[in-house]
Structures are given as structure tokens and as C-alpha cells.
Design an enzyme around this catalytic site. Sequence first.
Site, short mmCIF file in Angstrom:
data_model
loop_
_atom_site.label_atom_id
_atom_site.label_comp_id
_atom_site.label_asym_id
_atom_site.label_seq_id
_atom_site.Cartn_x
_atom_site.Cartn_y
_atom_site.Cartn_z
N THR A 33 -113.21 -6.40 -0.97
CA THR A 33 -113.19 -7.03 0.34
C THR A 33 -111.85 -7.72 0.51
O THR A 33 -111.28 -8.18 -0.48
CB THR A 33 -114.34 -8.06 0.49
OG1 THR A 33 -114.04 -8.96 1.55
CG2 THR A 33 -114.51 -8.88 -0.77
N CYS A 42 -110.03 -5.67 7.15
CA CYS A 42 -111.40 -5.88 6.68
C CYS A 42 -111.89 -4.51 6.23
O CYS A 42 -111.71 -3.52 6.94
CB CYS A 42 -112.28 -6.44 7.78
SG CYS A 42 -114.02 -6.55 7.33
#
Length: 231
Positions: A83, A198
Site C-alpha cells: 500500500t 494508491c
Amino acid sequence: MKTLGLIGGMSWESTAIYYRLLNEIVRERLGGLHSAKLLLWSFDFAEIAERQHAGDWEGAGALLVEAARRLEAGGAEGLVICTNTMHKLADAVQAATSIPLIHIADATGHAVVAASVKRPALLATRFTMEQDFYKGRLTDKYGLEPVVPDQAGREMVHKVIYDELCQGIIRPDSKSAYLGEVGRLRRTDQVDSVIMGCTEITMLIGQGDFDIPVFDTTRIHAEAAVDFALS
């Protein structure tokens, strides 16, 4: 081949993409029946997201450190935080372990520099867009000038990530909103590229949607992790 320790589940939607990419890239490079050697720690993302939105980064960091230590104890030789946002805690994770952490912003920074662009639009969670741990690293280490949307744009991008993409929901109107936001940034801020900052955003948009370079941080990070694993 070194064993990679994946800190995932943030969300599992993009962690599943990491798992596929890592194995595909190893197969592409080595051929035959080769696949990646992986250990995966997958969080219940609700526990992480609650701490993120409460500003409890210390609590979130403790969870990541514990996961990293367990992966190292299990035989991992390198760490991958699956992430962008949780790289806010990358230094704490690295300090708590003795194995290398492959940093997503470094992999992305190298890719942007190699493409000879400098002013990317950064689409990401509100935390990544508004705080300096990611933008600052791109600026300080790679001389880039990342640009983020205005407040309304940031809220839209963030909401789509958490309310839709992290839950496996793909909506055409959200894709149109993302494309419109990039178009606005091209007009008002002269961005020359797009960082999908993201890991879930790769589910919604990609290079085929633009005539400027697009940097898929999920794939870029996976490529860097395989580089390390095969070095």
C-alpha cells in the site's frame, strides 16, 4: 530467489493484484514453472482504516511492526508494504527489522525520473495527498514536483478509494470523475504525468485512459520487489 514478506490486506483487493503480479513477473523473467517465494501477512483492513481516520498512526505502526517482525521470523528476506499510504510508517517498520524494506515511493521516483517527466498529478488517499511522507520523498530524493487536487478533488478521490475500490466496487461515474480531475490539473497546474498513488486505483484507471505517462505504483512496486528477490 529471496523470499519476500508481504504486509497486505490494506486492502486485500490490491494485495491480490500484488500476489498475481509478483508471480507473473517472476514467471516472465525465469520462465517455466517458476513463481515468487512469498510470505503474506494480511490485515483485517477495518482495524487499520479505523486507526488511519482517527489519526492513530502510532497504533497502526505497532500493528505493522508486529507483522514485519513475524514475517522476518518466518523467513522473509525482504519486506513489501502492499500500500502507498502505510509507507508513512516505513521508517518505523525498517527500524524494527533487520531485513530490507523495498519502498514504494523510491520505486516510483525512479520510474518517473526515467520517463523524463517532472510534474506528476498525485492521486491517492487523503493521507498520502495531504501529508509529506510521500510527496516530500519524491521531491527531496528525486527532484519531482508532485501536484495534488484541491480540497474537493482530494475528498472525491479519497472517498472513491475507501467507499468503492477497497470494497471491490468499480463505477463508471467514478472513473469519469478521476479522468476529469486529471484533466483539470493539466489545465490549471500543467501536470505532465499521473501517479496512481494508491494501489487500488489501478482497478479504475490506467495508461490507456491518458496520452501522458501514467505510473501504476502497484506494478512498479512489484517489479522493484522482484528485482530485489532475484538480485
